[in-house]
Scaffold this motif. Structure first.
Motif, PDB file in Angstrom:
ATOM      1  N   ASP A   1      -5.651  -1.578  -5.018  1.00 49.88           N
ATOM      2  CA  ASP A   1      -5.105  -2.056  -3.753  1.00 49.88           C
ATOM      3  C   ASP A   1      -6.039  -3.112  -3.181  1.00 49.88           C
ATOM      4  O   ASP A   1      -6.998  -2.795  -2.497  1.00 49.88           O
ATOM      5  CB  ASP A   1      -4.942  -0.889  -2.775  1.00 49.88           C
ATOM      6  CG  ASP A   1      -4.069  -1.267  -1.598  1.00 49.88           C
ATOM      7  OD1 ASP A   1      -3.757  -2.464  -1.450  1.00 49.88           O
ATOM      8  OD2 ASP A   1      -3.708  -0.372  -0.825  1.00 49.88           O
ATOM      9  N   GLU A   2      -5.774  -4.345  -3.467  1.00 47.74           N
ATOM     10  CA  GLU A   2      -6.620  -5.462  -3.051  1.00 47.74           C
ATOM     11  C   GLU A   2      -8.098  -5.118  -3.201  1.00 47.74           C
ATOM     12  O   GLU A   2      -8.834  -5.086  -2.235  1.00 47.74           O
ATOM     13  CB  GLU A   2      -6.325  -5.821  -1.590  1.00 47.74           C
ATOM     14  CG  GLU A   2      -4.860  -6.127  -1.364  1.00 47.74           C
ATOM     15  CD  GLU A   2      -4.603  -6.670   0.028  1.00 47.74           C
ATOM     16  OE1 GLU A   2      -5.386  -7.521   0.460  1.00 47.74           O
ATOM     17  OE2 GLU A   2      -3.622  -6.251   0.652  1.00 47.74           O
TER      18      GLU A   2
ATOM     19  N   GLN B   1      -8.742  -0.819  -0.779  1.00 47.16           N
ATOM     20  CA  GLN B   1      -9.086  -2.139  -0.264  1.00 47.16           C
ATOM     21  C   GLN B   1     -10.519  -2.199   0.263  1.00 47.16           C
ATOM     22  O   GLN B   1     -11.229  -3.159   0.045  1.00 47.16           O
ATOM     23  CB  GLN B   1      -8.101  -2.475   0.846  1.00 47.16           C
ATOM     24  CG  GLN B   1      -8.238  -3.867   1.380  1.00 47.16           C
ATOM     25  CD  GLN B   1      -7.027  -4.216   2.234  1.00 47.16           C
ATOM     26  OE1 GLN B   1      -6.118  -3.413   2.402  1.00 47.16           O
ATOM     27  NE2 GLN B   1      -7.022  -5.409   2.769  1.00 47.16           N
TER      28      GLN B   1
ATOM     29  N   THR C   1       0.832  -1.198   0.000  1.00 48.82           N
ATOM     30  CA  THR C   1       0.000   0.000   0.000  1.00 48.82           C
ATOM     31  C   THR C   1       0.869   1.250   0.000  1.00 48.82           C
ATOM     32  O   THR C   1       0.580   2.221  -0.711  1.00 48.82           O
ATOM     33  CB  THR C   1      -0.926  -0.011   1.227  1.00 48.82           C
ATOM     34  OG1 THR C   1      -1.725  -1.182   1.167  1.00 48.82           O
ATOM     35  CG2 THR C   1      -1.816   1.199   1.262  1.00 48.82           C
TER      36      THR C   1
HETATM   37 MG    MG Z   1      -2.311  -2.656   2.155  1.00 50.04          MG
END
Ligand code: MG
Ligand code: ATP
Lengths: 363, 289
Positions: A165-166, A88, A49
């Motif tokens: 990010d995910e 995320q 991240t």
């Molecule tokens: Mg992360």
């Protein structure tokens, strides 16, 4: 669409970091080619991240530069960088409709209304959200909210890169699979540079042309899935990619001979003599370990797992465990069991990093 | 579906019911009792019907005090709510600044009402008060004892000083509950400062703002102690709010009947406005869907 270069980039969250451990991101040089689909793979807390936030400008790095197509953007704010990022956890604007949510990044950049409308509808169709466009975002399910988040990242057609990010963490597996293949299609069609963070290796391997593996604030390897599999540049890569992961055995090495537990193993290449102050290890994939009678290292079979299309044998070498993969239907010997390593796939690691030996003739 | 019914549950709420009865219902009923009767002392009561209510509702004195209250509350809300939001937005989010800020902001809230009144009564005096004397010294004609406008100015300033921090603290509580990712997403989306406020911060503050508006409305509408201490309702009747008038009527003139009728009307007005605010603001939050 742009090439992104990271030059000597490092980041520490605290001020005045002294020791390397204070760095969330250790100094690195890296290039994301224009139009590439990258997966950024690594365990929790390794700095994924942080790296994305530096690229998008949400964080200013402690040192080093970020270049978009050769232009230094390190000091540029996020808004000026022309980059999209999906987080995320879903971020949605509660009080707006789904339509307005998707249109938000475009309207903020003063895109004319007809273009906004066309683009929003296109993205909504791709995410299968056309029938909820007029609904308020607030009351939607977590899945739908994450799709909106994703949609806002995809809606701008002129971005230099899209960072994920995910993005699919909170989404259920089936939908996850669909969305991932849609992302992949979108990438083929549009040619954006995409960086996709995940700590799920299947996700990484299915999405990306190139996989970048991070470990403890460092980029330890970049390569195609096959490269990562065959020549892991770091013991962590070997362990993280593949199931079961690579066998890693502490060893002493001198020239073309490695010693494991007092047993000698011939190496295909020559290496320098190992010294006690550095950690030397042998790495071998379970796929390249053969169980045979009366050959190789003497081991005992602890158990055999039948995974369906192949078998995994868990072997004990002294205190250590070695995994070996064998085709379905293999019968393992009952006594005098040995493990034979395929020399072509033996890798030597010093302090975790792969070292290239010098080829020896006739080996 | 069969729902199990168990009447014993009533026993569990009984203590609360009793408490509410003693603290609210019974006193209120006493007031209702007074409002429909006439008394000349000696515990003798005569039925008066709705006479007192009619008298109050037609009395100019009541109308004027009600108008003063409404104007006062409107001014208070118009100043304190935006000011509280601005203060909350500019408060630090982390570091030691947070605790310092919170303590400083909580200070005015901890001072007893009549002490606040006394502070401002002295503060505004032309002869010895810091505010009054300074204004006079720089040539501004200020005297809250003589000039109704100055009296209003003083009382409003006092209330803003006293209560804005409550609004700010409530808003701040709403603001700190916003995850960092929202601000990051807004930057990625190219949102302006105004858009961040309008679409992220304001929606998150909506709930607490409702509470702030209700509290500040009710409290300013029922204000008594501070203006009583500072101006005593004067000059003339210019700062005589409903509550001050009510006390004059009930305790000063001992007109229990009209005073009781007025209390009930007063109560209903507060209730009505609170309900309106509540309805309007919750509808706004749902955004008409
Ligand atoms: Mg992360
Ligand atoms: N705002 C911050 N302040 C201080 N330290 C931080 C901050 N954000 C992250 N870190 C630290 O930096 C390191 C890298 O964090 P980062 O969030 O980049 O990891 P990640 O790879 O994204 O992990 P995950 O898979 O859990 O999301 C971690 O050790 C984390 O504790």
């Amino acid at each position: 669409m742009a090439r992104i270069d990271l030059r000597n980039l490092a980041h520490a969250y605290g001020p005045n970091p002294r020791e390397p451990r204070a760095y969330a991101l250790k100094p690195l040089n890296h290039t994301w080619e224009d139009g590439g689909a990258y997966a950024l793979l690594g365990p929790s807390g390794c700095g994924k991240t942080t790296l994305l936030n530096i690229i998008s400008g949400l964080i200013t790095p402690s040192q080093g530069q970020v270049l978009f197509d050769g232009v230094d953007v390190t000091a540029m704010p996020t808004e000026a960088r022309n980059i999209a990022q999906v987080f995320q956890f879903p971020v949605i604007y509660d009080t707006m409709t789904v339509y307005d949510n998707l249109a938000f990044p475009l309207r903020n950049r003063r895109v004319p209304a007809p273009a906004v409308d066309a683009r929003v509808r296109e993205i909504a169709a791709m995410l299968e959200m056309t029938d909820v466009l007029r609904k308020r975002a607030r009351g939607l399910t977590a899945d739908a909210k994450q799709k909106i988040s994703l949609g806002r990242g995809l809606v701008r057609s002129d971005v230099a890169a899209i960072l994920f990010d995910e993005p699919l963490t909170v989404i259920d597996p089936l939908l996850k699979w669909q969305l991932r293949s849609q992302l992949k299609q979108l990438h083929k069609k549009s040619g954006y540079t995409m960086v996709y963070v995940t700590h799920d290796q299947t996700e990484a391997l299915t999405f990306a042309d190139k996989v970048v593996v991070m470990f403890d604030g460092e980029v330890v390897q970049m390569g195609t899935p096959a490269e990562l599999f065959e020549r892991p540049a770091h013991t962590f890569v070997g362990y993280f990619i593949g199931s079961p992961g690579m066998n890693v055995l502490a060893a002493e090495v001198d020239g073309t001979v490695a010693t494991v537990d007092g047993r000698e193993i011939r190496l295909p290449r020559a290496y320098g003599k190992s010294t006690p102050d550095r950690k030397v290890e042998l790495g071998i994939r379970p796929e390249f370990v053969r169980v045979a009678r009366g050959q190789g290292l003497p081991v005992t079979i602890r158990k055999v797992e039948d995974v369906g299309s192949y078998k995994i044998a868990r072997l004990a070498l002294g205190q250590r465990e070695i995994a070996a993969v064998a085709p379905e239907g293999t019968e393992f010997p009952a006594d005098d069991v040995g493990a034979v390593f395929d020399p072509a796939h033996l890798n030597v690691y010093v302090d975790g990093h792969l070292v290239d030996g010098t080829p020896v003739r006739g080996a | 579906m069969d729902r199990p019914t168990n009447q014993k549950a009533w026993f569990l709420v009984l203590p609360v019911l009793l408490l509410v009865a003693f603290s609210a219902v019974i006193p209120l009923m006493t007031v209702v009792n007074y409002s429909v009767q006439d008394t000349f002392g000696n515990n003798e009561f005569f039925w008066a019907g709705t006479a007192w209510f009619e008298e109050i509702l037609h009395s100019q004195r009541f109308h004027e005090a009600l108008a003063r209250n409404l104007i006062f509350s409107a001014i208070i809300l118009a100043i304190q709510i935006p000011l509280g939001i601005v203060v909350a937005l500019s408060m630090p989010r982390k570091g030691i600044g947070v605790s310092i800020c919170l303590v400083l902001m909580a200070l005015p809230l901890l001072i007893p009402w009549n002490v606040v009144g006394t502070i401002w009564q002295v503060f505004g005096r032309v002869d010895i008060g810091l505010l009054g004397h300074t204004l006079e010294a720089i040539g501004i004609d200020y005297n809250y004892v003589r000039d109704p406008l100055d009296a209003w100015f003083t009382i409003i300033l006092m209330d803003v000083w006293h209560w804005t921090s409550l609004v700010a603290l409530l808003c701040y509580a709403g603001l700190v509950s916003i995850p960092e990712a929202y601000y990051q997403a807004a930057r990625i989306d190219g949102a302006s400062r105004w858009a961040v406020f309008r679409y992220i911060q304001l929606p998150k503050m909506n709930r607490v703002l409702l509470i702030a508006v209700l509290l500040r409305f009710m409290d300013s509408f029922m204000i008594y102690t501070e203006p009583f201490v500072v101006t005593g309702g004067g000059p003339g009747n210019s700062t005589t709010f409903l509550s001050i008038d009510l006390v004059k009527m009930a305790v000063g003139q001992f007109d229990l009947g009209p005073a009781a009728a007025m209390s009930i009307v007063y109560f209903l007005v507060v209730l009505l406005f609170s309900w309106i605010f509540y309805t309007v603001m919750t509808n706004f939050e749902r955004g008409g869907q």
